[in-house]
Scaffold this motif. Structure first.
Motif, PDB file in Angstrom:
ATOM      1  N   PHE A  87      17.658  -1.203   2.044  1.00 48.10           N
ATOM      2  CA  PHE A  87      16.306  -1.563   1.627  1.00 48.10           C
ATOM      3  C   PHE A  87      16.335  -2.687   0.594  1.00 48.10           C
ATOM      4  CE2 PHE A  87      13.208  -0.660  -1.837  1.00 48.10           C
ATOM      5  CZ  PHE A  87      12.044  -1.071  -1.197  1.00 48.10           C
ATOM      6  N   ILE A  88      17.173  -2.543  -0.408  1.00 51.80           N
ATOM      7  CA  ILE A  88      17.284  -3.573  -1.449  1.00 51.80           C
ATOM      8  C   ILE A  88      17.839  -4.866  -0.864  1.00 51.80           C
ATOM      9  CG2 ILE A  88      18.471  -4.200  -3.595  1.00 51.80           C
ATOM     10  CD1 ILE A  88      18.263  -1.191  -4.344  1.00 51.80           C
ATOM     11  N   MET A  89      18.850  -4.768  -0.016  1.00 50.52           N
ATOM     12  CA  MET A  89      19.436  -5.969   0.597  1.00 50.52           C
ATOM     13  C   MET A  89      18.427  -6.695   1.473  1.00 50.52           C
ATOM     14  SD  MET A  89      22.364  -6.062  -0.747  1.00 50.52           S
ATOM     15  CE  MET A  89      23.104  -7.366   0.170  1.00 50.52           C
ATOM     16  N   LEU A  90      17.601  -5.965   2.189  1.00 52.35           N
ATOM     17  CA  LEU A  90      16.570  -6.590   3.022  1.00 52.35           C
ATOM     18  C   LEU A  90      15.542  -7.318   2.163  1.00 52.35           C
ATOM     19  CD1 LEU A  90      16.020  -3.775   5.657  1.00 52.35           C
ATOM     20  CD2 LEU A  90      16.854  -6.093   6.135  1.00 52.35           C
ATOM     21  N   LEU A  91      15.199  -6.747   1.020  1.00 46.53           N
ATOM     22  CA  LEU A  91      14.206  -7.387   0.155  1.00 46.53           C
ATOM     23  C   LEU A  91      14.730  -8.656  -0.506  1.00 46.53           C
ATOM     24  CD1 LEU A  91      12.411  -4.414  -1.604  1.00 46.53           C
ATOM     25  CD2 LEU A  91      11.590  -5.826   0.278  1.00 46.53           C
ATOM     26  N   ILE A  92      16.015  -8.691  -0.849  1.00 44.07           N
ATOM     27  CA  ILE A  92      16.534  -9.859  -1.551  1.00 44.07           C
ATOM     28  C   ILE A  92      17.097 -10.925  -0.615  1.00 44.07           C
ATOM     29  CG2 ILE A  92      16.993  -8.568  -3.657  1.00 44.07           C
ATOM     30  CD1 ILE A  92      19.953  -8.618  -2.949  1.00 44.07           C
ATOM     31  N   SER A  93      17.260 -10.587   0.663  1.00 50.04           N
ATOM     32  CA  SER A  93      17.811 -11.583   1.595  1.00 50.04           C
ATOM     33  C   SER A  93      16.753 -12.625   1.945  1.00 50.04           C
ATOM     34  CB  SER A  93      18.319 -10.908   2.869  1.00 50.04           C
ATOM     35  OG  SER A  93      17.250 -10.431   3.636  1.00 50.04           O
ATOM     36  N   SER A  94      17.214 -13.793   2.349  1.00 52.57           N
ATOM     37  CA  SER A  94      16.291 -14.850   2.766  1.00 52.57           C
ATOM     38  C   SER A  94      15.880 -14.631   4.215  1.00 52.57           C
ATOM     39  CB  SER A  94      16.960 -16.218   2.617  1.00 52.57           C
ATOM     40  OG  SER A  94      18.005 -16.343   3.561  1.00 52.57           O
ATOM     41  N   ASP A  95      14.773 -15.256   4.596  1.00 53.26           N
ATOM     42  CA  ASP A  95      14.322 -15.170   5.982  1.00 53.26           C
ATOM     43  C   ASP A  95      15.354 -15.758   6.932  1.00 53.26           C
ATOM     44  OD1 ASP A  95      11.925 -13.882   5.482  1.00 53.26           O
ATOM     45  OD2 ASP A  95      10.837 -15.756   5.166  1.00 53.26           O
ATOM     46  N   GLU A  96      16.004 -16.842   6.508  1.00 55.05           N
ATOM     47  CA  GLU A  96      17.007 -17.484   7.359  1.00 55.05           C
ATOM     48  C   GLU A  96      18.189 -16.562   7.613  1.00 55.05           C
ATOM     49  OE1 GLU A  96      15.828 -19.047   4.521  1.00 55.05           O
ATOM     50  OE2 GLU A  96      14.401 -20.340   5.575  1.00 55.05           O
ATOM     51  N   ALA A  97      18.658 -15.899   6.560  1.00 54.83           N
ATOM     52  CA  ALA A  97      19.787 -14.987   6.715  1.00 54.83           C
ATOM     53  C   ALA A  97      19.410 -13.797   7.592  1.00 54.83           C
ATOM     54  CB  ALA A  97      20.270 -14.498   5.349  1.00 54.83           C
TER      55      ALA A  97
END
Length: 105
Positions: A87-97
């Motif tokens: 959940f945290i990784m999804l929130l901080i990742s960029s749209d491109e990644a």
């Protein structure tokens, strides 16, 4: 900037938005997906937060094996811990990644 110009992902030069192959370097270009298509990282994040203990976000993201493993081990609460981190990784990742990993762009 005109709407009929895009950039090659390999060499970075301007090319026509209708081009299938870059005329400069010859690389095959990936077609752009229409807006609103594919998976959304915020939907995946909400699923991970609310139902991540059962691995629902993995099914949404097309990672069926992770989802099945989460269901099998949900009684251990390990999938819940992994889902919270996801959940945290999804929130901080960029749209491109996110798109590169889950939408195959």
């Amino acid at each position: 900037m005109s709407n009929n110009i895009k950039y090659c992902s390999e060499c970075g030069r301007e090319i026509s938005s209708n081009a299938v192959v870059c005329p400069n370097c010859g690389v095959q270009l990936k077609p752009l997906q229409a807006a609103g298509s594919g998976r959304n990282r915020f939907v995946a994040a909400i699923l991970a937060f609310l139902l991540g203990g059962f691995g629902i976000q993995w099914f949404y993201l097309g990672k069926t094996m992770y989802g099945v493993l989460s269901i099998l081990f949900c009684w251990t609460f390990i999938p819940s811990i992994i889902a919270f981190i996801h959940f945290i990784m999804l929130l901080i990742s960029s749209d491109e990644a996110f798109n590169a990993k889950y939408n195959n762009w």
